[in-house]
Design a protein around this motif. Structure first.
Motif, mmCIF file in Angstrom:
data_model
loop_
_atom_site.group_PDB
_atom_site.id
_atom_site.type_symbol
_atom_site.label_atom_id
_atom_site.label_comp_id
_atom_site.label_asym_id
_atom_site.label_seq_id
_atom_site.Cartn_x
_atom_site.Cartn_y
_atom_site.Cartn_z
ATOM 1 N N GLY A 78 14.675 79.120 75.975
ATOM 2 C CA GLY A 78 14.733 77.427 76.113
ATOM 3 C C GLY A 78 13.700 76.590 74.737
ATOM 4 N N GLY A 79 13.303 77.735 73.972
ATOM 5 C CA GLY A 79 12.741 77.199 72.954
ATOM 6 C C GLY A 79 12.820 78.493 71.516
ATOM 7 N N PRO A 80 11.748 78.208 70.607
ATOM 8 C CA PRO A 80 11.476 79.320 69.585
ATOM 9 C C PRO A 80 10.791 80.267 70.244
ATOM 10 C CG PRO A 80 10.640 77.507 69.060
ATOM 11 C CD PRO A 80 10.818 76.970 70.095
ATOM 12 N N LEU A 81 10.635 81.563 70.043
ATOM 13 C CA LEU A 81 9.540 82.514 69.862
ATOM 14 C C LEU A 81 8.873 82.966 69.119
ATOM 15 C CD1 LEU A 81 12.601 84.461 72.341
ATOM 16 C CD2 LEU A 81 10.659 83.672 72.884
ATOM 17 N N HIS A 82 8.336 82.397 68.555
ATOM 18 C CA HIS A 82 7.986 82.421 66.983
ATOM 19 C C HIS A 82 7.022 83.724 67.521
ATOM 20 C CE1 HIS A 82 8.594 78.835 65.353
ATOM 21 N NE2 HIS A 82 8.331 78.129 66.365
ATOM 22 N N PRO A 83 6.488 84.308 66.419
ATOM 23 C CA PRO A 83 7.891 84.505 65.431
ATOM 24 C C PRO A 83 8.724 85.412 65.270
ATOM 25 C CG PRO A 83 5.571 86.675 65.322
ATOM 26 C CD PRO A 83 5.546 86.265 66.419
ATOM 27 N N ASN A 84 9.582 85.595 65.996
ATOM 28 C CA ASN A 84 10.611 86.145 66.018
ATOM 29 C C ASN A 84 11.872 85.480 66.430
ATOM 30 O OD1 ASN A 84 8.744 88.493 66.141
ATOM 31 N ND2 ASN A 84 9.326 89.593 67.795
ATOM 32 N N PRO A 85 13.326 85.619 66.129
ATOM 33 C CA PRO A 85 14.013 85.074 66.193
ATOM 34 C C PRO A 85 14.612 85.074 68.097
ATOM 35 C CG PRO A 85 14.741 87.028 65.259
ATOM 36 C CD PRO A 85 13.166 87.146 65.415
ATOM 37 N N LEU A 86 15.697 84.068 68.065
ATOM 38 C CA LEU A 86 16.241 84.487 69.138
ATOM 39 C C LEU A 86 17.715 85.197 69.466
ATOM 40 C CD1 LEU A 86 16.335 80.858 70.073
ATOM 41 C CD2 LEU A 86 14.894 82.117 72.029
ATOM 42 N N VAL A 87 17.434 85.940 70.067
ATOM 43 C CA VAL A 87 18.724 86.519 70.248
ATOM 44 C C VAL A 87 18.827 87.243 71.381
ATOM 45 C CG1 VAL A 87 19.584 89.078 69.178
ATOM 46 C CG2 VAL A 87 17.760 88.008 68.191
ATOM 47 N N GLY A 88 20.504 87.918 71.517
ATOM 48 C CA GLY A 88 21.402 88.080 72.603
ATOM 49 C C GLY A 88 22.107 88.894 72.444
ATOM 50 N N CYS A 89 22.335 90.079 73.234
ATOM 51 C CA CYS A 89 23.447 90.934 73.267
ATOM 52 C C CYS A 89 24.173 91.389 74.027
ATOM 53 C CB CYS A 89 22.708 92.107 72.775
ATOM 54 S SG CYS A 89 23.890 93.961 73.011
ATOM 55 N N ALA A 131 0.526 80.036 53.116
ATOM 56 C CA ALA A 131 0.468 81.375 52.536
ATOM 57 C C ALA A 131 0.116 81.757 53.662
ATOM 58 C CB ALA A 131 0.423 81.628 50.808
ATOM 59 N N GLU A 132 -1.222 81.349 53.398
ATOM 60 C CA GLU A 132 -2.358 81.693 55.113
ATOM 61 C C GLU A 132 -1.773 81.953 56.355
ATOM 62 O OE1 GLU A 132 -5.421 83.502 56.072
ATOM 63 O OE2 GLU A 132 -4.623 83.860 53.959
ATOM 64 N N LEU A 133 -0.878 80.488 56.606
ATOM 65 C CA LEU A 133 -0.202 80.941 58.473
ATOM 66 C C LEU A 133 0.338 81.806 57.837
ATOM 67 C CD1 LEU A 133 -0.109 76.991 58.047
ATOM 68 C CD2 LEU A 133 -1.522 78.507 59.687
ATOM 69 N N TRP A 134 1.579 82.584 56.849
ATOM 70 C CA TRP A 134 2.270 83.104 56.908
ATOM 71 C C TRP A 134 1.455 84.248 57.469
ATOM 72 C CZ3 TRP A 134 7.544 83.600 56.933
ATOM 73 C CH2 TRP A 134 8.235 84.189 56.375
ATOM 74 N N ARG A 135 0.396 84.731 56.801
ATOM 75 C CA ARG A 135 0.027 85.931 57.037
ATOM 76 C C ARG A 135 -1.157 85.999 58.537
ATOM 77 N NH1 ARG A 135 -2.130 84.967 51.200
ATOM 78 N NH2 ARG A 135 -3.119 83.908 52.259
ATOM 79 N N HIS A 136 -0.329 84.857 59.005
ATOM 80 C CA HIS A 136 -0.681 84.516 60.366
ATOM 81 C C HIS A 136 0.192 84.941 61.703
ATOM 82 C CE1 HIS A 136 -5.300 84.580 60.892
ATOM 83 N NE2 HIS A 136 -5.027 83.245 59.601
ATOM 84 N N GLU A 137 1.515 84.840 60.919
ATOM 85 C CA GLU A 137 2.743 85.655 61.174
ATOM 86 C C GLU A 137 2.746 83.522 61.764
ATOM 87 O OE1 GLU A 137 2.494 88.395 64.123
ATOM 88 O OE2 GLU A 137 3.896 89.635 62.698
ATOM 89 N N LYS A 138 2.319 82.784 60.978
ATOM 90 C CA LYS A 138 3.274 80.886 61.395
ATOM 91 C C LYS A 138 4.838 80.858 60.767
ATOM 92 C CE LYS A 138 -0.078 81.041 64.076
ATOM 93 N NZ LYS A 138 -0.216 81.688 66.231
#
Length: 351
Positions: A25-36, A261-268
């Protein structure tokens, strides 16, 4: 040789996999939504799975666990190219090979350079691979994540509330409330989709926002994005943005690129820009706004703070002209006038 499922069966399975991917029902930061979905050679469903968040089994692994020995000879239909790296979990490409999967059909190629290459690994192991089935649908599902991965920085949404004449506050500084209750509820929905809410030190010093996500009854949600204050100014510890209702961080920089860049390092992966006109101008000027969401109220102020500070534009020919991608009228609640929500995409600066 064992026959593969028909195109019709694989197409239906991909539609199902996309629906499964959207289950959280929404994002799984920092990962993508995936189905199989795993299919038997005759096209019947063997098992299915979806990713539930960082550290949990990926969609392929969840489907393989549900299938057990029935995975041997099956076709895996997955919304994203199986990953090829070891992170919090093992590589899905290797798991599919070990399980004896005969064929893999995926939608979107993985844009993550750290995880890409799964298709090549599968082919090298003798697995039949086909990509691109409903790729546009899969990318749309992970639009923000995909863009962030490709840019190698968080996706930035600038949210603003403005009067008809482009004012974010009256001449005396008051701004509560320019937008309607319906617009504010929609803004909280937008906040819930992000993993960072970013403001400048001036906004914190003057407005003292709490920057939490709340529901229609004004109750805080369980999951709260990181509250980030950007700027070099020292701030009192009693500012509400630093309370214990959500995590917070101050980035002592005025450089939008350095902050991202700093937020990217925090996996945002998704930043909601909630600051004032100066912060908005800094990000726009740096070409670091990917989406604009504007709530426009039927109000005229005539003077007061503008929605964005000076962009250095002196002639109409140089005006910033974002592409409008969506327009919605938000009906009034309790007698309020309707507001309009505009979603726009700025044109990025060319290198």
């Amino acid at each position: 040789m064992t026959e593969a499922p028909s195109f019709t069966a694989e197409y239906a399975a991909m539609q199902r996999a996309l629906a499964l991917a959207a289950t959280p029902g929404g994002p799984l930061h920092p990962n993508p939504l995936v189905g199989c979905v795993l299919l038997a050679p005759d096209g019947t469903v063997v098992a299915e799975g979806y990713h539930r968040g960082a550290g949990t089994p990926h969609a392929e692994a969840a489907a393989l666990a549900a299938a057990g020995d029935r995975a041997r000879g099956a076709t895996a239909v997955v919304t994203l190219e199986p990953c090829n790296h070891t992170g919090r979990t093992g590589p899905c490409a290797q798991a599919l090979v070990a399980a004896g999967v005969r064929r893999v059909v995926f939608a979107q190629t993985d844009p993550n350079p750290a995880a890409a290459g799964g298709a090549a690994t599968l082919r090298a192991a003798g697995v039949e691979v086909e990509g691109g089935l409903l790729a546009d649908d899969a990318r749309a599902l992970n639009r923000v994540w995909s863009t962030a991965i490709e840019l190698q920085r968080p996706f930035v949404t600038w949210k603003l509330a403005t009067s008809l004449d482009g004012r974010s506050a009256a001449a005396d500084g008051t701004s509560r409330w320019i937008s309607s209750r319906a617009a504010r509820l929609d803004a909280h929905r937008l906040r819930a989709l992000c993993d960072v809410m970013l403001v400048g030190t001036h906004t914190v010093a003057v407005d003292d926002p709490e920057l939490t996500v709340r529901d229609e009854h004004d109750r805080p949600l369980e999951r709260q994005p990181l509250r980030v204050v950007m700027g070099e100014r020292d701030l009192p510890e009693d500012r509400r943005v630093f309370n214990d209702r959500a995590p917070s961080l101050q980035l002592r920089t005025r450089d939008p690129g350095a902050a991202l860049a700093e937020l990217w390092r925090h996996e945002k992966r998704h930043v909601l820009l909630e600051g004032g006109p100066t912060l908005a101008a800094a990000f726009l000027g740096a070409g670091l706004v990917d989406e604009i969401v504007a709530y426009v109220a039927p109000v005229l102020l005539g003077s007061g703070a503008g929605a964005v500070a000076d962009l250095g534009i002196t002639t109409i020919a140089d005006a910033v002209r974002p592409e409008v991608t969506d327009v919605m009228v938000l009906p009034g609640i309790d007698g309020e006038e309707p507001n309009v929500r505009l979603v726009m995409t700025p044109h990025r600066k060319q290198d």
